[in-house]
Design a protein around this motif. Structure first.
Motif, short mmCIF file in Angstrom:
data_model
loop_
_atom_site.label_atom_id
_atom_site.label_comp_id
_atom_site.label_asym_id
_atom_site.label_seq_id
_atom_site.Cartn_x
_atom_site.Cartn_y
_atom_site.Cartn_z
N ARG A 190 0.88 -1.32 0.11
CA ARG A 190 0.08 0.40 -0.16
C ARG A 190 0.51 1.64 0.19
NH1 ARG A 190 -1.69 4.33 2.87
NH2 ARG A 190 -0.22 3.19 5.01
N ARG A 191 1.57 1.22 0.91
CA ARG A 191 2.66 2.76 0.84
C ARG A 191 3.77 2.76 -0.03
NH1 ARG A 191 5.97 1.82 6.69
NH2 ARG A 191 4.01 2.13 8.48
N MET A 192 4.33 1.70 -0.89
CA MET A 192 4.43 1.75 -2.27
C MET A 192 3.76 1.57 -3.23
SD MET A 192 6.99 -1.12 -2.18
CE MET A 192 7.97 -0.88 -3.34
N GLY A 193 2.59 1.73 -3.41
CA GLY A 193 1.44 2.29 -4.29
C GLY A 193 1.86 0.60 -5.41
N THR A 194 2.01 -0.44 -5.09
CA THR A 194 2.42 -1.84 -5.53
C THR A 194 1.29 -3.03 -5.00
OG1 THR A 194 3.73 -2.75 -6.90
CG2 THR A 194 4.24 -2.16 -5.02
N ILE A 210 16.78 -0.67 -9.57
CA ILE A 210 16.59 0.81 -8.12
C ILE A 210 15.57 1.47 -8.09
CG2 ILE A 210 17.97 2.89 -8.12
CD1 ILE A 210 19.72 2.25 -10.12
N ASP A 211 14.35 2.02 -9.20
CA ASP A 211 13.14 2.70 -8.33
C ASP A 211 12.67 1.58 -7.60
OD1 ASP A 211 11.08 5.00 -9.29
OD2 ASP A 211 10.45 2.55 -9.64
N SER A 212 12.33 0.63 -7.55
CA SER A 212 11.11 -0.34 -6.70
C SER A 212 12.26 -0.39 -5.29
CB SER A 212 10.86 -1.58 -6.89
OG SER A 212 12.60 -2.87 -7.87
N VAL A 213 13.92 -0.65 -5.47
CA VAL A 213 14.58 -1.00 -3.90
C VAL A 213 14.25 0.27 -3.15
CG1 VAL A 213 16.51 -0.65 -3.05
CG2 VAL A 213 15.79 -2.79 -4.99
N ALA A 270 9.23 3.54 1.90
CA ALA A 270 7.76 2.77 2.08
C ALA A 270 8.26 2.53 3.93
CB ALA A 270 7.15 2.04 1.73
N LEU A 271 9.82 2.06 3.68
CA LEU A 271 9.96 1.32 5.22
C LEU A 271 10.76 2.98 6.07
CD1 LEU A 271 11.37 -1.55 3.82
CD2 LEU A 271 9.32 -1.55 5.24
N GLY A 272 10.95 3.96 5.45
CA GLY A 272 11.24 4.60 6.02
C GLY A 272 12.99 5.13 6.31
N ALA A 273 13.36 4.41 5.43
CA ALA A 273 15.52 4.47 4.76
C ALA A 273 15.09 5.19 3.82
CB ALA A 273 15.28 2.30 4.69
N GLU A 274 16.51 5.02 3.28
CA GLU A 274 17.02 5.49 2.37
C GLU A 274 17.71 4.78 1.68
OE1 GLU A 274 18.91 9.98 0.91
OE2 GLU A 274 17.68 9.89 2.91
N LEU A 275 17.75 4.93 0.15
CA LEU A 275 18.64 3.89 -0.24
C LEU A 275 20.01 4.26 -1.12
CD1 LEU A 275 19.58 1.20 -2.00
CD2 LEU A 275 18.33 2.43 -4.45
N GLU A 276 20.74 4.23 -0.34
CA GLU A 276 22.37 4.85 -0.81
C GLU A 276 23.42 3.93 -1.61
OE1 GLU A 276 25.99 5.01 2.85
OE2 GLU A 276 24.03 6.31 3.15
N MET A 277 23.59 4.82 -2.46
CA MET A 277 24.24 3.86 -3.67
C MET A 277 25.60 4.99 -4.25
SD MET A 277 20.88 3.15 -6.11
CE MET A 277 22.63 2.42 -7.81
N ARG A 278 26.56 3.82 -4.06
CA ARG A 278 28.14 4.98 -4.60
C ARG A 278 28.65 4.22 -5.76
NH1 ARG A 278 32.14 3.39 -1.63
NH2 ARG A 278 32.29 1.29 0.04
#
Length: 113
Positions: free
Chosen positions: A52-56, A74-77, A83-91
């Protein structure tokens, strides 16, 4: 047993089979899927609520959390993390150059007379 030797022999084996990059990608995906599922459980978020939070759909969330599915984007992650109150960090980081054997000194050809 020396772990460094095991890892390097496995890397060599997968490299010889032409599968090293595929194995590395699958490993990263498994780590991401596990981290998402751990965050979901820690936040006491159900699959339905995460969807629900992800709209999927719930099926899409199950697919995302299934480390054997090749559909992680990358979009789905990013949406799952939000949705889980986190942020994807990439480098990106440069790869280390493969260790090379020292170059052999070239011998000068001696002309015959």
């Amino acid at each position: 047993m020396n772990k460094a030797r095991i890892g390097s022999s496995l890397d060599s084996m997968f490299e010889e089979l032409g599968e090293l990059e595929e194995v590395k990608i699958l490993t990263r995906k498994k780590v991401l899927a596990r981290q998402l599922d751990e965050a979901r459980q820690a936040g006491n978020v159900s699959i339905s609520e995460m969807a629900r939070r992800m709209g999927t759909s719930r099926m899409a969330v199950h697919s995302l959390l299934d480390s054997t599915e090749p559909t992680m984007t990358i979009d789905s992650v990013s949406r799952a993390a939000a949705a889980l109150g986190a942020e994807l960090e990439m480098r990106l980081r440069p790869r280390r150059a493969p260790a090379r054997a020292p170059a052999k000194a070239k011998r000068k050809a001696v002309g015959r007379r």
